[in-house]
Write an enzyme that holds these catalytic residues in place. Sequence first.
Site, PDB file in Angstrom:
ATOM      1  N   ASN A  13     -24.970  -4.493  20.944  1.00 29.00           N
ATOM      2  CA  ASN A  13     -24.379  -5.436  21.899  1.00 29.00           C
ATOM      3  C   ASN A  13     -25.523  -5.974  22.762  1.00 29.00           C
ATOM      4  OD1 ASN A  13     -22.991  -6.805  23.862  1.00 29.00           O
ATOM      5  ND2 ASN A  13     -22.083  -4.991  24.823  1.00 29.00           N
ATOM      6  N   TRP A  14     -25.917  -7.175  22.444  1.00 31.36           N
ATOM      7  CA  TRP A  14     -27.052  -7.749  23.182  1.00 31.36           C
ATOM      8  C   TRP A  14     -26.666  -8.242  24.570  1.00 31.36           C
ATOM      9  CZ3 TRP A  14     -30.673 -11.037  19.481  1.00 31.36           C
ATOM     10  CH2 TRP A  14     -31.429 -10.152  18.711  1.00 31.36           C
ATOM     11  N   LYS A  15     -25.386  -8.251  24.878  1.00 32.50           N
ATOM     12  CA  LYS A  15     -24.909  -8.772  26.169  1.00 32.50           C
ATOM     13  C   LYS A  15     -25.521 -10.170  26.398  1.00 32.50           C
ATOM     14  CE  LYS A  15     -24.580  -4.016  27.557  1.00 32.50           C
ATOM     15  NZ  LYS A  15     -24.195  -3.104  28.598  1.00 32.50           N
ATOM     16  N   HIS A  99     -14.664  -4.948  26.182  1.00 35.69           N
ATOM     17  CA  HIS A  99     -15.826  -4.246  26.732  1.00 35.69           C
ATOM     18  C   HIS A  99     -15.595  -4.012  28.227  1.00 35.69           C
ATOM     19  CE1 HIS A  99     -19.908  -3.353  28.020  1.00 35.69           C
ATOM     20  NE2 HIS A  99     -20.153  -3.040  26.755  1.00 35.69           N
ATOM     21  N   GLU A 171     -16.303   4.137  24.724  1.00 38.84           N
ATOM     22  CA  GLU A 171     -17.435   3.911  25.620  1.00 38.84           C
ATOM     23  C   GLU A 171     -17.075   4.379  27.034  1.00 38.84           C
ATOM     24  OE1 GLU A 171     -20.259   0.759  24.015  1.00 38.84           O
ATOM     25  OE2 GLU A 171     -18.811  -0.268  25.242  1.00 38.84           O
ATOM     26  N   GLY A 177     -25.150   1.808  30.130  1.00 37.90           N
ATOM     27  CA  GLY A 177     -26.298   1.241  30.839  1.00 37.90           C
ATOM     28  C   GLY A 177     -26.831   2.115  31.961  1.00 37.90           C
ATOM     29  N   SER A 217     -25.306   4.532  26.414  1.00 35.92           N
ATOM     30  CA  SER A 217     -26.679   5.040  26.424  1.00 35.92           C
ATOM     31  C   SER A 217     -27.059   5.793  25.149  1.00 35.92           C
ATOM     32  CB  SER A 217     -26.925   5.898  27.667  1.00 35.92           C
ATOM     33  OG  SER A 217     -26.717   5.135  28.831  1.00 35.92           O
ATOM     34  N   GLY A 238     -26.083  -0.842  23.494  1.00 30.71           N
ATOM     35  CA  GLY A 238     -26.532  -1.938  24.351  1.00 30.71           C
ATOM     36  C   GLY A 238     -28.051  -1.973  24.434  1.00 30.71           C
ATOM     37  N   GLY A 239     -28.588  -1.332  25.459  1.00 32.74           N
ATOM     38  CA  GLY A 239     -30.025  -1.377  25.747  1.00 32.74           C
ATOM     39  C   GLY A 239     -30.920  -1.126  24.541  1.00 32.74           C
TER      40      GLY A 239
HETATM   41  C1  PEP Z   1     -22.652  -1.276  25.701  1.00 32.16           C
HETATM   42  O1  PEP Z   1     -22.971  -2.271  26.337  1.00 32.16           O
HETATM   43  O2  PEP Z   1     -21.653  -1.316  24.971  1.00 32.16           O
HETATM   44  C2  PEP Z   1     -23.481  -0.077  25.800  1.00 32.16           C
HETATM   45  C3  PEP Z   1     -23.082   1.014  25.228  1.00 32.16           C
HETATM   46  O3  PEP Z   1     -24.641  -0.216  26.529  1.00 32.16           O
HETATM   47  P1  PEP Z   1     -25.812   0.907  26.639  1.00 32.16           P
HETATM   48  O4  PEP Z   1     -26.102   1.383  25.249  1.00 32.16           O
HETATM   49  O5  PEP Z   1     -26.949   0.174  27.254  1.00 32.16           O
HETATM   50  O6  PEP Z   1     -25.287   2.014  27.493  1.00 32.16           O
END
Ligand code: PEP
Length: 257
Positions: A13-15, A99, A171, A177, A217, A238-239
């Site tokens: 998920n590049w947001k 999300h 999630e 994040g 994360s 995400g990250g």
């Molecule tokens: C997300 O945005 O769905 C996510 C899990 O982000 P991160 O991996 O950065 O916690």
Amino acid sequence: MNRKYRKTVIAGNWKMNMLASEIKPFIEQLKENMPKTRACDVVLCTPAVMIPAMIKAGKECKVAAGGQDVSKFEKGAYTGEVSASQLADIGAKYCIVGHSERRQYHGEDDMLVNAKAKALLAKGINPIICVGESLEQREMDLTMEYVAYQVKAALNGIDATQLRRCIIAYEPIWAIGTGKTATAEQAQEVCEGIRAVVRKIYGARPARAVSILYGGSMNAKNAYELLAQPDIDGGLIGGASLKPADFATIIAATNQE
Ligand code: PEP
């Protein structure tokens, strides 16, 4: 993971990050770091405007493109919205719905998430349905009740055939994040609970076949242990999905037996 019964999916998920011009170099680096054979489907969910560039660059190494949100409406006077037909038309294969950032910043509720999932299914796009509790809910021991409610609401009116196209992503909001990951045991417990909810609605076979991802994360260091859990069929990342080498390591972690 249980590759005998269901697909493993690693979704990024590049947001609201990256530029279309950065996709090609990203995919080249990903390809360099990725195992030659892999045991999972890989998808990168980008802002809608970048989906065509992702499809073009991702073709060669079988990286599919997905959206991050969709309108519940089919067409019309909804300025700024993107419809499921428009996503399908440009070749998106997946799309995230529900999300926690959409729920938090755009007031999306479970009924809307359900309508969005249905809009995607109607156009042949696989919804990645996000659910997860807040820290307060976890501390009040409400995690499973809350997540079960979200799953039931999101799947309302979706039949067993359509369920085969759905992916559920657990999630926990407190882990997104923040660098705080759920332990493998915590994540497994909730993913197992989600499968039990699906079993209650659809029966044993559909529940056994539905892919449930963990997100929050997930990174190159913890992916192996999380993915070793029997009810965690992949990750929504995400990250770490913004760093090609780290994302490749997560993909490689699905090759474990
Ligand atoms: C997300 O945005 O769905 C996510 C899990 O982000 P991160 O991996 O950065 O916690």
